[in-house]
Design a protein around this motif. Structure first.
Motif, PDB file in Angstrom:
ATOM      1  N   ASN A 136      -4.247   6.977  12.034  1.00  0.00           N
ATOM      2  CA  ASN A 136      -3.230   6.021  11.594  1.00  0.00           C
ATOM      3  C   ASN A 136      -3.539   4.626  12.144  1.00  0.00           C
ATOM      4  O   ASN A 136      -4.446   4.445  12.966  1.00  0.00           O
ATOM      5  CB  ASN A 136      -1.822   6.474  11.991  1.00  0.00           C
ATOM      6  N   GLU A 137      -2.779   3.656  11.674  1.00  0.00           N
ATOM      7  CA  GLU A 137      -3.041   2.254  12.030  1.00  0.00           C
ATOM      8  C   GLU A 137      -2.742   1.958  13.492  1.00  0.00           C
ATOM      9  O   GLU A 137      -3.404   1.113  14.106  1.00  0.00           O
ATOM     10  CB  GLU A 137      -2.210   1.346  11.124  1.00  0.00           C
ATOM     11  N   ALA A 138      -1.765   2.662  14.065  1.00  0.00           N
ATOM     12  CA  ALA A 138      -1.440   2.449  15.475  1.00  0.00           C
ATOM     13  C   ALA A 138      -2.615   2.850  16.367  1.00  0.00           C
ATOM     14  O   ALA A 138      -2.897   2.201  17.379  1.00  0.00           O
ATOM     15  CB  ALA A 138      -0.191   3.232  15.862  1.00  0.00           C
ATOM     16  N   GLU A 139      -3.310   3.923  15.980  1.00  0.00           N
ATOM     17  CA  GLU A 139      -4.482   4.345  16.750  1.00  0.00           C
ATOM     18  C   GLU A 139      -5.603   3.317  16.620  1.00  0.00           C
ATOM     19  O   GLU A 139      -6.258   2.965  17.619  1.00  0.00           O
ATOM     20  CB  GLU A 139      -4.952   5.711  16.265  1.00  0.00           C
ATOM     21  N   LEU A 140      -5.824   2.824  15.408  1.00  0.00           N
ATOM     22  CA  LEU A 140      -6.834   1.782  15.207  1.00  0.00           C
ATOM     23  C   LEU A 140      -6.476   0.538  16.010  1.00  0.00           C
ATOM     24  O   LEU A 140      -7.338  -0.060  16.677  1.00  0.00           O
ATOM     25  CB  LEU A 140      -6.931   1.428  13.723  1.00  0.00           C
ATOM     26  N   ALA A 141      -5.204   0.152  15.969  1.00  0.00           N
ATOM     27  CA  ALA A 141      -4.759  -1.023  16.712  1.00  0.00           C
ATOM     28  C   ALA A 141      -4.987  -0.847  18.206  1.00  0.00           C
ATOM     29  O   ALA A 141      -5.383  -1.789  18.906  1.00  0.00           O
ATOM     30  CB  ALA A 141      -3.281  -1.286  16.430  1.00  0.00           C
ATOM     31  N   ALA A 217      -0.628  -3.702  21.760  1.00  0.00           N
ATOM     32  CA  ALA A 217      -0.221  -2.923  20.588  1.00  0.00           C
ATOM     33  C   ALA A 217       1.299  -2.902  20.469  1.00  0.00           C
ATOM     34  O   ALA A 217       1.855  -3.077  19.368  1.00  0.00           O
ATOM     35  CB  ALA A 217      -0.774  -1.501  20.684  1.00  0.00           C
ATOM     36  N   TYR A 218       1.972  -2.699  21.572  1.00  0.00           N
ATOM     37  CA  TYR A 218       3.436  -2.657  21.579  1.00  0.00           C
ATOM     38  C   TYR A 218       4.019  -3.994  21.131  1.00  0.00           C
ATOM     39  O   TYR A 218       4.940  -4.040  20.298  1.00  0.00           O
ATOM     40  CB  TYR A 218       3.920  -2.308  22.979  1.00  0.00           C
ATOM     41  N   ARG A 219       3.488  -5.071  21.641  1.00  0.00           N
ATOM     42  CA  ARG A 219       3.970  -6.402  21.262  1.00  0.00           C
ATOM     43  C   ARG A 219       3.700  -6.698  19.792  1.00  0.00           C
ATOM     44  O   ARG A 219       4.376  -7.529  19.178  1.00  0.00           O
ATOM     45  CB  ARG A 219       3.308  -7.467  22.144  1.00  0.00           C
ATOM     46  N   SER A 220       2.717  -6.012  19.216  1.00  0.00           N
ATOM     47  CA  SER A 220       2.397  -6.201  17.798  1.00  0.00           C
ATOM     48  C   SER A 220       3.224  -5.296  16.902  1.00  0.00           C
ATOM     49  O   SER A 220       3.089  -5.350  15.672  1.00  0.00           O
ATOM     50  CB  SER A 220       0.901  -5.931  17.559  1.00  0.00           C
ATOM     51  N   GLY A 221       4.075  -4.452  17.494  1.00  0.00           N
ATOM     52  CA  GLY A 221       4.939  -3.575  16.721  1.00  0.00           C
ATOM     53  C   GLY A 221       4.421  -2.165  16.524  1.00  0.00           C
ATOM     54  O   GLY A 221       5.023  -1.367  15.803  1.00  0.00           O
ATOM     55  N   TYR A 222       3.277  -1.849  17.156  1.00  0.00           N
ATOM     56  CA  TYR A 222       2.682  -0.521  17.000  1.00  0.00           C
ATOM     57  C   TYR A 222       3.124   0.417  18.120  1.00  0.00           C
ATOM     58  O   TYR A 222       3.416  -0.015  19.241  1.00  0.00           O
ATOM     59  CB  TYR A 222       1.155  -0.614  17.023  1.00  0.00           C
ATOM     60  N   ASP A 223       3.100   1.694  17.805  1.00  0.00           N
ATOM     61  CA  ASP A 223       3.349   2.717  18.814  1.00  0.00           C
ATOM     62  C   ASP A 223       2.274   2.572  19.902  1.00  0.00           C
ATOM     63  O   ASP A 223       1.077   2.717  19.621  1.00  0.00           O
ATOM     64  CB  ASP A 223       3.258   4.105  18.160  1.00  0.00           C
ATOM     65  N   PRO A 224       2.676   2.276  21.142  1.00  0.00           N
ATOM     66  CA  PRO A 224       1.680   2.041  22.197  1.00  0.00           C
ATOM     67  C   PRO A 224       0.918   3.287  22.607  1.00  0.00           C
ATOM     68  O   PRO A 224      -0.047   3.197  23.375  1.00  0.00           O
ATOM     69  CB  PRO A 224       2.535   1.499  23.354  1.00  0.00           C
ATOM     70  N   ARG A 225       1.320   4.442  22.079  1.00  0.00           N
ATOM     71  CA  ARG A 225       0.616   5.687  22.408  1.00  0.00           C
ATOM     72  C   ARG A 225      -0.625   5.894  21.547  1.00  0.00           C
ATOM     73  O   ARG A 225      -1.336   6.898  21.707  1.00  0.00           O
ATOM     74  CB  ARG A 225       1.567   6.876  22.230  1.00  0.00           C
TER      75      ARG A 225
END
Length: 286
Positions: A136-141, A217-225
Motif C-alpha cells: 500500500n501507499e503508506a508502506e511506500l511512503a 509519514a504521520y505528518r503527511s497523513g499516512y499510517d506511521p506503521r
C-alpha cells in the motif's frame, strides 16, 4: 567515462520526459568543462567539516554517486506512470520532512535486489524488487521517508566529513586539488560509494532515519506503521533473499529496527486511523 555516457543515453531513451530531464542533468558530469564537471574536479569549493557544505556541492556529489548507483543496480523501469507516482509520494513526504526546501528526485530501478538508497542532495532510488513486496501507499511512503531522512540529516555528508581528506581543511580549490590531493578526493568519493552501496551507514544514522520516517509519514497523513510493515515483510524473506547490496547488508538487523520503531508508536495513538491507500497503490504498480 564512455560507459557512463552510453548508460545515460540509454536511460534518456527508456524513461519518460520528466525522468529524462533529470538524467540529462546527470550527463553534464561526463563533461569536464561543464559547471558540474568542474565541481567534481575541484574547480569550485568543497567545504570541510569545520564549515557548512553548500547545497550545490552536496548535490553534485550526490548526482555523481547516483551515476554509480545506476551502473550497479540497473536503469530506471520504463513505466513512466510508476515513476511519476513514486515521485508524487516521495515529494509529498519530503515536503513534511526536516529539510523540505531542496529539490528531491525519486526513481524506481529495474533491480532484483531489495534496496533503496539516498545520495546527498536529494537523489533517491528504490528497487523494483522492494516495491514488489510493498502492499500500500503508506508502506511506500515509509520507505521513501526513511531515505528522505538520510538526506535531511545529511548522513552521507557526515560520513564524508570524517575522512582524513577533510580533517582540518578549510576551502579546497582547483589549485589544491592537483596531485595527491586530487587522488585523495577521488578516494573519498570511492569510499562513500562503498558506504552507501555495500557497507551501509552507521547504525545511529539508520535509527535516526527510521524515527524521522515514522514522523514524516504521520505528518503527511499516512499510517506511521507503514515502514514497520515493510521491515516485517523483509524479515520473513531474509533467509532466501540476496544479501549483497540489499537492505539486509546495508542496514542494521531488522529485529532491532522493528523494536525501536514499535517503541516509538506510543507517540501516534491514532495511527490506525491514518491513510494506507491500498487501492491507488495497486493501480499504479500493475
Amino acid at each position: 567515462m564512455k560507459r557512463v555516457y552510453l548508460a545515460i543515453l540509454i536511460l534518456l531513451i527508456t524513461v519518460g520526459t520528466a525522468q529524462a530531464d533529470f538524467f540529462r542533468e546527470l550527463e553534464k558530469f561526463t563533461n569536464p568543462e561543464s559547471k558540474e564537471g568542474k565541481i567534481l574536479s575541484g574547480a569550485t569549493q568543497v567545504i570541510s567539516s569545520s564549515k557548512e557544505m553548500d547545497y550545490a556541492t552536496e548535490r553534485t556529489i550526490g548526482e555523481s554517486l547516483a551515476l554509480e548507483g545506476l551502473q550497479r543496480f540497473g536503469k530506471p523501469v520504463s513505466k513512466e506512470a510508476l515513476q511519476q507516482y513514486v515521485n508524487l509520494v516521495g515529494n509529498a513526504v519530503a515536503a513534511n520532512s526536516k529539510r523540505p526546501t531542496i529539490p528531491y528526485q525519486f526513481a524506481v530501478l529495474d533491480s532484483s535486489v531489495q534496496n533503496a538508497f539516498a545520495a546527498p542532495g536529494g537523489v533517491i532510488f528504490i528497487s523494483k524488487a522492494l516495491i514488489g513486496i510493498i502492499e500500500n501507499e503508506a508502506e511506500l511512503a515509509g520507505v521513501l521517508a526513511h531515505e528522505v531522512g538520510h538526506v535531511a540529516g545529511k548522513h552521507a555528508i557526515s560520513s564524508i566529513r570524517r575522512t582524513q581528506f577533510l580533517q582540518g581543511v578549510g576551502t579546497i580549490t582547483a589549485a589544491s586539488m592537483k596531485g595527491d590531493k586530487g587522488k585523495q578526493f577521488e578516494s573519498m568519493i570511492g569510499d562513500l560509494q562503498s558506504v552507501l552501496f555495500d557497507k551501509g551507514l552507521d547504525k545511529g544514522m539508520e535509527y535516526e532515519a527510521d524515527a524521522a520516517a515514522m514522523e514524516t509519514a504521520y505528518r503527511s497523513g499516512y499510517d506511521p506503521r507503514g515502514l514497520i510493515s515493510v521491515l516485517k515483510k523483509l524479515q520473513k524473506i531474509e533467509a532466501s533473499s540476496v544479501k549483497k547490496g540489499s537492505w539486509f547488508s546495508t542496514h542494521p538487523p531488522l529485529e532491532e529496527r522493528i523494536a525501536k520503531l514499535e517503541a516509538q508508536l506510543k507517540n501516534y495513538p491514532d495511527a490506525a486511523s491514518m491513510a494506507t491507500v491500498k487501492s491507488r497503490f495497486a493501480r499504479q504498480v500493475k
